[in-house]
Each structure stands twice: as structure tokens, then as C-alpha cells.
Design a protein around this motif. Structure first.
Motif, short mmCIF file in Angstrom:
data_model
loop_
_atom_site.label_atom_id
_atom_site.label_comp_id
_atom_site.label_asym_id
_atom_site.label_seq_id
_atom_site.Cartn_x
_atom_site.Cartn_y
_atom_site.Cartn_z
N ALA A 155 0.27 -57.33 28.56
CA ALA A 155 -0.44 -58.58 28.96
C ALA A 155 -1.95 -58.05 28.75
O ALA A 155 -2.30 -56.87 29.04
CB ALA A 155 -0.43 -59.12 30.31
N ALA A 156 -2.68 -59.07 28.13
CA ALA A 156 -4.16 -58.70 27.83
C ALA A 156 -4.88 -58.32 29.25
O ALA A 156 -4.76 -59.21 30.20
CB ALA A 156 -4.87 -59.85 27.21
N GLN A 157 -6.12 -57.79 29.05
CA GLN A 157 -6.79 -57.25 30.32
C GLN A 157 -8.19 -57.58 29.99
O GLN A 157 -8.66 -57.34 28.88
CB GLN A 157 -6.46 -55.66 30.80
CG GLN A 157 -5.35 -55.38 31.18
CD GLN A 157 -4.79 -54.01 31.53
OE1 GLN A 157 -6.10 -53.49 32.31
NE2 GLN A 157 -4.11 -53.10 31.22
N VAL A 158 -8.95 -58.02 30.98
CA VAL A 158 -10.38 -58.21 30.78
C VAL A 158 -11.21 -57.06 31.01
O VAL A 158 -11.20 -56.42 31.56
CB VAL A 158 -10.74 -59.51 32.06
CG1 VAL A 158 -12.29 -59.85 31.60
CG2 VAL A 158 -10.04 -60.83 31.71
N PRO A 198 -17.01 -54.11 17.34
CA PRO A 198 -16.10 -54.11 16.35
C PRO A 198 -15.07 -55.25 16.61
O PRO A 198 -14.43 -55.31 17.61
CB PRO A 198 -15.60 -52.68 16.45
CG PRO A 198 -16.52 -51.94 17.17
CD PRO A 198 -17.18 -52.88 18.03
N VAL A 199 -14.55 -55.90 15.41
CA VAL A 199 -13.38 -56.87 15.53
C VAL A 199 -12.13 -56.05 15.82
O VAL A 199 -11.26 -56.48 16.74
CB VAL A 199 -13.16 -57.53 14.22
CG1 VAL A 199 -11.80 -58.41 14.24
CG2 VAL A 199 -14.38 -58.32 13.91
N GLU A 200 -11.91 -54.80 15.51
CA GLU A 200 -10.50 -53.85 15.67
C GLU A 200 -11.10 -52.58 15.65
O GLU A 200 -11.90 -52.03 15.16
CB GLU A 200 -9.57 -54.33 14.84
CG GLU A 200 -8.42 -53.67 14.91
CD GLU A 200 -7.33 -53.94 13.87
OE1 GLU A 200 -6.84 -55.02 13.86
OE2 GLU A 200 -6.95 -53.03 13.08
N SER A 201 -10.36 -51.83 16.67
CA SER A 201 -10.72 -50.48 16.73
C SER A 201 -9.58 -49.73 17.05
O SER A 201 -8.44 -50.02 17.56
CB SER A 201 -11.48 -50.28 18.00
OG SER A 201 -11.84 -48.90 18.19
N GLY A 202 -9.34 -48.52 16.43
CA GLY A 202 -8.03 -47.84 16.42
C GLY A 202 -6.81 -48.54 16.02
O GLY A 202 -6.99 -49.44 15.11
N PRO A 203 -5.67 -48.13 16.34
CA PRO A 203 -4.43 -48.91 15.87
C PRO A 203 -4.09 -50.09 16.71
O PRO A 203 -3.58 -50.02 17.68
CB PRO A 203 -3.26 -47.73 16.13
CG PRO A 203 -3.93 -47.04 17.27
CD PRO A 203 -5.26 -46.79 17.04
N ASN A 204 -4.62 -51.15 16.15
CA ASN A 204 -4.50 -52.33 16.61
C ASN A 204 -4.90 -52.93 18.05
O ASN A 204 -4.41 -53.68 18.70
CB ASN A 204 -2.75 -52.60 16.69
CG ASN A 204 -2.28 -52.54 15.27
OD1 ASN A 204 -2.65 -52.64 14.27
ND2 ASN A 204 -0.76 -51.86 15.33
N GLU A 239 -6.31 -56.31 24.06
CA GLU A 239 -5.10 -56.08 24.13
C GLU A 239 -4.73 -55.23 22.72
O GLU A 239 -5.47 -55.12 21.85
CB GLU A 239 -3.94 -57.38 24.10
CG GLU A 239 -4.48 -58.14 22.88
CD GLU A 239 -3.51 -59.56 22.93
OE1 GLU A 239 -2.70 -59.66 23.59
OE2 GLU A 239 -4.08 -60.46 22.10
N PHE A 240 -3.63 -54.57 22.93
CA PHE A 240 -2.81 -54.01 21.51
C PHE A 240 -2.10 -55.09 20.97
O PHE A 240 -1.21 -55.72 21.43
CB PHE A 240 -2.03 -52.85 22.11
CG PHE A 240 -2.91 -51.61 22.31
CD1 PHE A 240 -3.21 -50.59 21.45
CD2 PHE A 240 -3.23 -51.45 23.69
CE1 PHE A 240 -3.93 -49.33 21.78
CE2 PHE A 240 -4.22 -50.15 24.12
CZ PHE A 240 -4.25 -49.08 23.13
N ARG A 241 -2.22 -55.15 19.63
CA ARG A 241 -1.35 -56.10 18.94
C ARG A 241 -0.61 -55.26 18.02
O ARG A 241 -0.62 -54.12 17.60
CB ARG A 241 -2.29 -57.09 18.04
CG ARG A 241 -3.19 -58.04 18.99
CD ARG A 241 -4.04 -58.92 18.24
NE ARG A 241 -4.50 -59.80 19.04
CZ ARG A 241 -5.31 -60.76 18.61
NH1 ARG A 241 -5.67 -60.83 17.26
NH2 ARG A 241 -5.91 -61.75 19.33
N GLU A 267 -5.45 -46.85 26.48
CA GLU A 267 -4.24 -45.99 26.29
C GLU A 267 -2.93 -47.18 26.31
O GLU A 267 -3.01 -48.16 27.18
CB GLU A 267 -4.01 -45.15 27.23
CG GLU A 267 -5.05 -44.07 27.33
CD GLU A 267 -4.74 -42.82 28.31
OE1 GLU A 267 -3.55 -43.04 29.09
OE2 GLU A 267 -5.26 -41.85 28.31
N PHE A 268 -1.96 -46.92 25.29
CA PHE A 268 -0.74 -47.70 25.36
C PHE A 268 0.27 -46.63 25.54
O PHE A 268 0.22 -45.50 24.58
CB PHE A 268 -0.73 -48.26 23.98
CG PHE A 268 0.52 -49.26 23.95
CD1 PHE A 268 0.49 -50.64 24.35
CD2 PHE A 268 1.86 -48.78 23.48
CE1 PHE A 268 1.53 -51.31 24.40
CE2 PHE A 268 2.79 -49.39 23.61
CZ PHE A 268 2.80 -50.94 24.02
#
Length: 282
Positions: free
Chosen positions: A51-54, A78-84, A149-151, A209-210
Motif C-alpha cells: 500500500a502507498a505511504q505518505v 522527479p516523476v519516477e526514481s529508480g526501479p518503478n 509507492e512501488f509500481r 526499500e522493497f
């Protein structure tokens, strides 16, 4: 400053008799921007908690000395950073709403010119804020927040037997600018990005971290199968070495052979026994 020359002769109007020089006047100021420790430093996700975190990033703009002045502050996300990893920044709050006016836009790297290194390949969300007047010895705070969140498909592989961690460092950036013809930073040194002080820009980092958990079902299944296979291999080796031969059968065969010999001795004819006795006496 204008200087005009004149004389009493009748030809005083010939040629240039006046000259004007302009001397620029600048006000000394000491303004800074910095990231606050109250910003989100670390967030973690896993396959069981996606789940997304603020996330919150907080900046402080301060006028430490000199004259009050208007300022422009630019924030890059940045719109996206790193892997997803994505942070959907959707709100900004300032401590002096009457003095601040902010607007949002989406920009690609080519539009940012000398600041494109602060954005991802997808681009940046840009927040432009204008401060109408920042008084001496005063400060204004900016708070940015939104879900992160990670997508994408980040699940562990079907035959993954060890824990895997994906780490991403997300940076937001902030820059202040003002009319450098009218104001000059105290002890100013021009930086590579065109600003006149290292305190005119700031960055905030959030570590994300994921965690990918190992496939426990596959691990247990393969462990059991491997154990059973090893058991059969050892059983075959021990059988070849004769570890499973029964000694009871050999004992029974031996007893049977012994009883047969004794029966043969007891079954001899009586006459034969008497003859053997007479021979012994002689």
C-alpha cells in the motif's frame, strides 16, 4: 551623475558639453534555503505491504540579514526514481500563505536546461513559488506531501530461495532566485548552476526499500524431495554393502544342517553298530 561644462565665449554650444554616468546600487542580503529534519527519511515496502505511504519534504527559506526582498523559489520532484518508485506530490503548504503564490507544471529534462540532472528521464513535477516580500530575520516554511509507492511487477521469482531488497534514493531539489541587479548575496561566489551561494539550493533524500520474500512453498517442497532422494541413495548403497541381509536365516540353515547329520547318525542299523563294537574289542 551628470556633468555639464559651459564657458563665456560665444561658441560654447559647439560639441558635447555634458556627460552622464550611472553607478549601480545593490542591497546586501543574506538569504538561504535548506531541507528540514522533519522530512521523511525512510519508507519500506514488501510483497505483503504494498500500500502507498505518505511522504513529506519540508524546506525553510530565511532572510538572515539585510533588506527585505521578493524571492522566487523553484522545487523539482522527479516523476519516477529508480526501479518503478513513484511519489505523487499533490499538495504544498506554506507558513505565510498571504505572501506566497505557488503554481505547478510538468516539465521534461530539456525544458529545465542546466537543472536537468535533478530530474528522471520521464521528467519532473515543478512547483514555482513567488514570495512577495521576505522580511529581515524572518523565515517561510514549505511542506510537500503525497502518496509514494512501488509500481510494476516486483514479486519474487518462483524459485527464489533468498531474501532480496530493492533500494531507491529519492531526491527533491529546491532553488531560490532574486533580482541580482538590485540585490547581492553577502560573501557571494558564483556556483556551477548560476546561483551566487551554495545556500541558494538544497536537496532532501528519502530512502525507499522493497523487500522480496523467498518462496517458502517451493523451498519446503524441494527440501523434502531432496531429503527423500538422499534417503533412497543411502538405502541403495547400504543394501549393496549387505547391511540389510538377515542373519536369522543363516542361523536357521545352520541348525537344519546340524540336525540332519545327527539324524543320520542315529538312524544306523543295529547290526552295523554291533559289528563296529566287535571290531573295536578285537
Amino acid at each position: 551623475m551628470t556633468v555639464q561644462a559651459s564657458s563665456g565665449n560665444g561658441n560654447s554650444s559647439a560639441g558635447n558639453t555634458s556627460m552622464t554616468l550611472h553607478i549601480p546600487v545593490q542591497f546586501a542580503v543574506n538569504v538561504i534555503i535548506k531541507g528540514m529534519d522533519s522530512s521523511t527519511q525512510y519508507v519500506n515496502f514488501s510483497e505483503k505491504a504494498t500500500a502507498a505511504q505518505v511522504i513529506k519534504h519540508s524546506y525553510k527559506v530565511a532572510n538572515l540579514a539585510g533588506k527585505a526582498l521578493p524571492l522566487n523559489v523553484t522545487f523539482l520532484f522527479p516523476v519516477e526514481s529508480g526501479p518503478n518508485f513513484v511519489w505523487l506530490v499533490d499538495s504544498v503548504n506554506s507558513s505565510e500563505k498571504d505572501l506566497v503564490n505557488c503554481s505547478w507544471m510538468l516539465a521534461d529534462k530539456t525544458a529545465l536546461r542546466n537543472r536537468k540532472q535533478y530530474c528522471s528521464n520521464v521528467g519532473c513535477k515543478v512547483c514555482h513559488c513567488h514570495i512577495s516580500s521576505l522580511n529581515k530575520l524572518s523565515a517561510i516554511y514549505f511542506d510537500f506531501s503525497g502518496p509514494a509507492e512501488f509500481r510494476g511487477d516486483l514479486k519474487a521469482k518462483a524459485l527464489s530461495f533468498k531474501e532480496e531488497i530493492i533500494k531507491v534514493d529519492y531526491y527533491s531539489s529546491a532553488f531560490i532566485s532574486y533580482n541580482t541587479r538590485l540585490y547581492v548575496q553577502i560573501g557571494s561566489i558564483k556556483q556551477e548552476d548560476g546561483s551566487y551561494s551554495e545556500f541558494h539550493n538544497a536537496r532532501i533524500k528519502t530512502e525507499a526499500e522493497f523487500m522480496k520474500h523467498p518462496n517458502m512453498v517451493a523451498m519446503i517442497t524441494l527440501s523434502c524431495c531432496g531429503g527423500i532422494l538422499l534417503f533412497f541413495i543411502f538405502a541403495v548403497i547400504m543394501y549393496k554393502l549387505g547391511c540389510f541381509k538377515s542373519k536369522y536365516k543363516e542361523m536357521m540353515v545352520g541348525e537344519k544342517e546340524g540336525s540332519t547329520e545327527e539324524g543320520e547318525r542315529t538312524s544306523e542299523p543295529l547290526c552295523d553298530k554291533e559289528e563296529k563294537k566287535e571290531e573295536k574289542e578285537e
